[in-house]
Design a protein around this motif. Structure first.
Motif, mmCIF file in Angstrom:
data_model
loop_
_atom_site.group_PDB
_atom_site.id
_atom_site.type_symbol
_atom_site.label_atom_id
_atom_site.label_comp_id
_atom_site.label_asym_id
_atom_site.label_seq_id
_atom_site.Cartn_x
_atom_site.Cartn_y
_atom_site.Cartn_z
ATOM 1 N N ALA A 127 0.817 -1.208 0.000
ATOM 2 C CA ALA A 127 0.000 0.000 0.000
ATOM 3 C C ALA A 127 0.850 1.258 0.000
ATOM 4 N N THR A 128 1.995 1.193 0.664
ATOM 5 C CA THR A 128 2.845 2.380 0.765
ATOM 6 C C THR A 128 3.903 2.425 -0.313
ATOM 7 N N GLY A 129 3.878 1.415 -1.202
ATOM 8 C CA GLY A 129 4.831 1.429 -2.303
ATOM 9 C C GLY A 129 6.236 1.044 -1.905
ATOM 10 N N HIS A 130 6.393 0.275 -0.815
ATOM 11 C CA HIS A 130 7.722 -0.150 -0.360
ATOM 12 C C HIS A 130 7.846 -1.657 -0.502
ATOM 13 N N PRO A 131 8.274 -2.130 -1.654
ATOM 14 C CA PRO A 131 8.418 -3.575 -1.840
ATOM 15 C C PRO A 131 9.596 -4.117 -1.044
ATOM 16 N N LYS A 132 9.790 -5.411 -1.139
ATOM 17 C CA LYS A 132 10.874 -6.075 -0.415
ATOM 18 C C LYS A 132 12.239 -5.535 -0.827
ATOM 19 N N PRO A 133 13.224 -5.619 0.053
ATOM 20 C CA PRO A 133 14.603 -5.297 -0.342
ATOM 21 C C PRO A 133 15.054 -6.239 -1.447
ATOM 22 N N PRO A 134 16.020 -5.799 -2.268
ATOM 23 C CA PRO A 134 16.447 -6.634 -3.410
ATOM 24 C C PRO A 134 16.840 -8.053 -3.030
ATOM 25 N N ALA A 135 17.561 -8.226 -1.899
ATOM 26 C CA ALA A 135 18.010 -9.571 -1.521
ATOM 27 C C ALA A 135 16.828 -10.488 -1.237
ATOM 28 N N ALA A 136 15.834 -9.994 -0.484
ATOM 29 C CA ALA A 136 14.657 -10.797 -0.162
ATOM 30 C C ALA A 136 13.832 -11.069 -1.412
ATOM 31 N N LEU A 137 13.752 -10.078 -2.296
ATOM 32 C CA LEU A 137 13.012 -10.248 -3.541
ATOM 33 C C LEU A 137 13.660 -11.311 -4.415
ATOM 34 N N GLU A 138 14.987 -11.277 -4.504
ATOM 35 C CA GLU A 138 15.686 -12.271 -5.320
ATOM 36 C C GLU A 138 15.474 -13.675 -4.767
ATOM 37 N N THR A 139 15.490 -13.798 -3.440
ATOM 38 C CA THR A 139 15.265 -15.112 -2.830
ATOM 39 C C THR A 139 13.872 -15.638 -3.167
ATOM 40 N N GLU A 140 12.864 -14.787 -3.067
ATOM 41 C CA GLU A 140 11.502 -15.215 -3.378
ATOM 42 C C GLU A 140 11.362 -15.600 -4.848
ATOM 43 N N LEU A 141 11.979 -14.807 -5.720
ATOM 44 C CA LEU A 141 11.917 -15.120 -7.145
ATOM 45 C C LEU A 141 12.627 -16.443 -7.442
ATOM 46 N N ARG A 142 13.748 -16.685 -6.775
ATOM 47 C CA ARG A 142 14.484 -17.930 -6.981
ATOM 48 C C ARG A 142 13.657 -19.125 -6.518
ATOM 49 N N HIS A 143 12.990 -18.971 -5.373
ATOM 50 C CA HIS A 143 12.146 -20.064 -4.880
ATOM 51 C C HIS A 143 10.979 -20.328 -5.822
ATOM 52 N N ARG A 144 10.404 -19.269 -6.358
ATOM 53 C CA ARG A 144 9.313 -19.450 -7.320
ATOM 54 C C ARG A 144 9.811 -20.184 -8.565
ATOM 55 N N ALA A 145 10.993 -19.835 -9.015
ATOM 56 C CA ALA A 145 11.546 -20.496 -10.200
ATOM 57 C C ALA A 145 11.779 -21.979 -9.933
ATOM 58 N N GLN A 146 12.222 -22.318 -8.733
ATOM 59 C CA GLN A 146 12.458 -23.715 -8.388
ATOM 60 C C GLN A 146 11.143 -24.504 -8.367
ATOM 61 N N VAL A 147 10.134 -23.943 -7.729
ATOM 62 C CA VAL A 147 8.828 -24.610 -7.673
ATOM 63 C C VAL A 147 8.249 -24.743 -9.072
#
Length: 376
Positions: A8-28
Motif C-alpha cells: 500500500a505504501t509502495g515499499h516492496p521487499k529489499p532486493p536480496a529478499a526479492l531475489e530469494t523469493e523469485l528464486r524459490h518461485r523459479a524452483q517450484v
C-alpha cells in the motif's frame, strides 16, 4: 510492516529478499514443469495400454507390493492363472501363450509403476519445498489438493479396471473417460499453479472479456478430451475411417439405434465418433474467433500472439485426428494425438492464466518479467 502495508505504501521487499523469493518461485515452477512432462508420459503409456488391450492383464490392486513383477516361472504361471479366470481371456484371448500374456502384462505393469512414480515425483519435492520454506503459503492448499487428487486417481484406475473383470471383456468406457479426465484435470491444475508463479508481461488483455473466453476454450478442450476418451473406450475410431464424410454422408444414420435414443451419443461407436469429430469443429471455430478478436484489439501483444498459437495447436491436433482416423488408428499416430490433446489443454490453461495475471509476490507487488534479473 506487513506485506499489505508494504504494497500500500509502495515499499516492496529489499532486493536480496526479492531475489530469494523469485528464486524459490523459479524452483517450484521448474518442478511443476517436470511434473507436466511426466504426466504426459503417463498418459501416453496409459494410451498404449488401452491400444494393446493390456489393461486387464493384472487382475488385482496391490498399491505397495505390486511394484515387484512376477519373478521366476512359478510366479508367472500364478499371475497367468488369475488372468485366465476373467471373461477377456475366455472370450477373446483363449489359448494365449505365456509369452503373449507377458507382452500385455508389461504394458499394464509399466503404467502402474509410472503412476506410482508420478506420486513420488510430486510428493517428495512438495515436502522438501514446504519444509525448507521455499513454498508460498498461498500455494500449500492448491498443491495439497493436487496431491489428494493423485491419490484418488489411483483408486479411479482400479475402479476402471475392476469393471472388466467379471462380466465384460473390456473396461467400461465411462470409467475410462473419468480416469482420463482426472489425469487431464491434474495436468491442468499443475499448469495453472506453475503459470501463476511465472513472471508476466505488462500487456493488458485485449478486451474485458478475453479471460472469460479463454476460460471457455479450456472448458471446450476438456469436453473434447472426454469425447475422445469415449471414442477410445468403444474403439470408435475403427468405424467409418473416412473424412470429411462418414457412412456416405454427414451423419451415420444407419448406425442409429432407436431403442437407445439419446444414449446413442454415448454408447453407439459410430455416433460417438461423429460427436467427437463434430465437436472438434466447435473447438476450432472458438479458437479462431478468440484469435481474431485478440489480434484485432491488441495486435502484436503477448496475449494476441498466444491466442494465435493456441489456434495453431488446435489446428495441428485436428489434423492429427484426421490422419489417425484415415490410417485406421495405428499406435504411433493415436498416441501422438492423445499427447497433443494434453499439449493443447496445457497451453489453453497457460493462456487463460496469463490473461488473469500472475500471483502477486508476498509483499503484494506484481510479478513482472523485468524482475527476473534482480540482484543484490
Amino acid at each position: 510492516m506487513t506485506s499489505t502495508d508494504a504494497a500500500a505504501t509502495g515499499h516492496p521487499k529489499p532486493p536480496a529478499a526479492l531475489e530469494t523469493e523469485l528464486r524459490h518461485r523459479a524452483q517450484v515452477r521448474g518442478w511443476l514443469y517436470v511434473m507436466l512432462a511426466v504426466l504426459i508420459a503417463l498418459v501416453i503409456v496409459g494410451g498404449a495400454t488401452r491400444l494393446t488391450d493390456s489393461g486387464l492383464s493384472i487382475t488385482e490392486w496391490k498399491p505397495i507390493h505390486g511394484v515387484i513383477p512376477p519373478i521366476g516361472e512359478e510366479q508367472w504361471q500364478e499371475e497367468f492363472a488369475k488372468y485366465r479366470q476373467i471373461p477377456e481371456y475366455e472370450l477373446v484371448n483363449k489359448g494365449m501363450s505365456l509369452a503373449e500374456f507377458k507382452a500385455i502384462f508389461w504394458w499394464e505393469w509399466a503404467h502402474r509403476l509410472l503412476a506410482r512414480g508420478v506420486g513420488l515425483v510430486f510428493a517428495l519435492p512438495l515436502a522438501f519445498f514446504w519444509a525448507t520454506g521455499r513454498l508460498d503459503p498461498r500455494l500449500k492448499l492448491p498443491l495439497t489438493g493436487i496431491l489428494a487428487l493423485g491419490g484418488l486417481q489411483g483408486f479411479i484406475g482400479w475402479w476402471m479396471v475392476s469393471s472388466g473383470l467379471t462380466e465384460r471383456v473390456d473396461v467400461s468406457h465411462y470409467r475410462l473417460a473419468v480416469h482420463l479426465m482426472m489425469a487431464s484435470f491434474i495436468f491442468a491444475a499443475c499448469m495453472w499453479v506453475a503459470r501463476g508463479i511465472a513472471p508476466h508481461g505488462a500487456d493488458l488483455k485485449p478486451t474485458a472479456r478475453s479471460d472469460r473466453v479463454a476460460g471457455l476454450l479450456v472448458l471446450l478442450v476438456f469436453v473434447q478430451i472426454y469425447l475422445g476418451a469415449l471414442v477410445a473406450g468403444l474403439d470408435a475410431g475403427l468405424v467409418f475411417n473416412e473424412w470429411p464424410t462418414m457412412d456416405n454422408g454427414f451423419f451415420p444414420a444407419s448406425q442409429w439405434d432407436a431403442a437407445l435414443g439419446w444414449r446413442n451419443v454415448l454408447d453407439t461407436p459410430a455416433v460417438v465418433q461423429f460427436v467427437h469429430r463434430t465437436f472438434a469443429y466447435v473447438v476450432w471455430l472458438a479458437a479462431l474467433a478468440h484469435a481474431v478478436a485478440a489480434w484485432r484489439w491488441a495486435p502484436g501483444s503477448t496475449h494476441a500472439r498466444r491466442a494465435v498459437l493456441l489456434l495453431v495447436l488446435v489446428t495441428m491436433q485436428a489434423v492429427l485426428g484426421i490422419v489417425t482416423l484415415l490410417t485406421y488408428v495405428p499406435m504411433g499416430w493415436a498416441l501422438l494425438h492423445q499427447a497433443m490433446a494434453l499439449v493443447v489443454l496445457g497451453f489453453a490453461v497457460a493462456h487463460w492464466r496469463g490473461l488473469k495475471g500472475p500471483l502477486p509476490l508476498s509483499d503484494g507487488t506484481p510479478h513482472r518479467l523485468e524482475m527476473v534479473g534482480v540482484r543484490d
